[in-house]
Design a protein around this motif. Sequence first.
Motif, mmCIF file in Angstrom:
data_model
loop_
_atom_site.group_PDB
_atom_site.id
_atom_site.type_symbol
_atom_site.label_atom_id
_atom_site.label_comp_id
_atom_site.label_asym_id
_atom_site.label_seq_id
_atom_site.Cartn_x
_atom_site.Cartn_y
_atom_site.Cartn_z
ATOM 1 N N ASP A 8 11.128 -3.935 -0.982
ATOM 2 C CA ASP A 8 10.828 -3.296 0.294
ATOM 3 C C ASP A 8 9.959 -4.273 1.074
ATOM 4 O O ASP A 8 9.728 -5.405 0.619
ATOM 5 N N MET A 9 9.471 -3.869 2.218
ATOM 6 C CA MET A 9 8.794 -4.838 3.078
ATOM 7 C C MET A 9 7.355 -4.473 3.416
ATOM 8 O O MET A 9 6.516 -5.341 3.637
ATOM 9 N N GLU A 10 7.053 -3.160 3.407
ATOM 10 C CA GLU A 10 5.722 -2.724 3.829
ATOM 11 C C GLU A 10 4.640 -3.209 2.871
ATOM 12 O O GLU A 10 3.471 -3.313 3.247
ATOM 13 N N HIS A 60 14.941 -2.711 2.290
ATOM 14 C CA HIS A 60 14.151 -2.210 3.423
ATOM 15 C C HIS A 60 15.034 -1.983 4.649
ATOM 16 O O HIS A 60 15.784 -2.875 5.047
ATOM 17 N N GLY A 61 14.882 -0.792 5.251
ATOM 18 C CA GLY A 61 15.647 -0.489 6.465
ATOM 19 C C GLY A 61 16.807 0.439 6.158
ATOM 20 O O GLY A 61 17.102 0.727 5.003
ATOM 21 N N HIS A 105 5.391 0.421 -1.032
ATOM 22 C CA HIS A 105 4.336 1.145 -0.317
ATOM 23 C C HIS A 105 4.173 2.532 -0.932
ATOM 24 O O HIS A 105 5.094 3.048 -1.568
ATOM 25 N N HIS A 117 4.778 5.956 3.835
ATOM 26 C CA HIS A 117 5.817 6.875 4.288
ATOM 27 C C HIS A 117 6.716 7.174 3.094
ATOM 28 O O HIS A 117 6.611 6.522 2.052
HETATM 29 ZN ZN LIG Z 1 10.617 -0.307 3.913
#
Ligand SMILES: [Zn+2]
Length: 266
Positions: A8-10, A60-61, A105, A117
């Motif tokens: 993921d990216m967060e 992610h996304g 995250h 989230h």
């Molecule tokens: Zn993400």
Amino acid sequence: MKVYILTDMEGVGGVINQSQTFAGEPGYEQAREWLTLEVNEAVQGAIEGGATEILVLDSHGVNNVRNFRWDMLHEGARYIQGTPRQDYVHLIDESYDGLFQIGTHAMAGTPGAVLEHTMSSGSWVEMRVNGQLMGEIGLTAAAAGVYDVPFVMVSGDDKACAEARSVSPDVECAVVKAGISRQAAVLKPMPEVHRLIREKARLAMDKVKAVKPVKLESPVEIEVRYFRNDVYEGIREREGVRKVAPQTVIYSGKTVVEAWRKVWGG
Ligand SMILES: [Zn+2]
């Protein structure tokens, strides 16, 4: 030994602002490079720990998922990009020995967690699985658990790592930043973050036989509370999909993988 890495990216080291996680927004191009570099460290660490085959999911996304910089990827793995995909942990099966989660995250509502989230900051309030609050980390671990794959390594902020430990107590955690609020954190410099991820990935390989997979009782119910009416209104009831309260839908299946296919199916 085979390793599956979901990303993921967060939870990437230098990411603290939502704009860094949206394609086309300021900071995104840099953040996707940082993500790619962290993936490379995890791949390298896994290889140093004995991994012989590694599959990495760019997760992610929602639409047109394409965050990794292909021209920068480590040559020791294979990489999944793009949508649609049927499964959340796509192509994982019983042949894998361990699951890593990179750039994660904490779940929606976690105090002091960077970019917290669950699935969608724009349309989801919360998710419960068999009655328990769960975030993406737990869902991913449980989906791997369907195939008896243990969750052995995670990177993200301190809150994501705490959540990962609550799901899989012996998971190796690379804490890449300390959350202050949703869009503020105490950062570590990139070289330190990279060393940490590589080291924890290497150590995680020693644990694949010892860590128990996350198993859920069957049948599995995924209860989603939506924030946005238009999402809720677009979901049609059918077998295994019930609207149980204003904006709350329960998706059920024999396993979490089967139930999740209904979430993605609307
Ligand atoms: Zn993400």
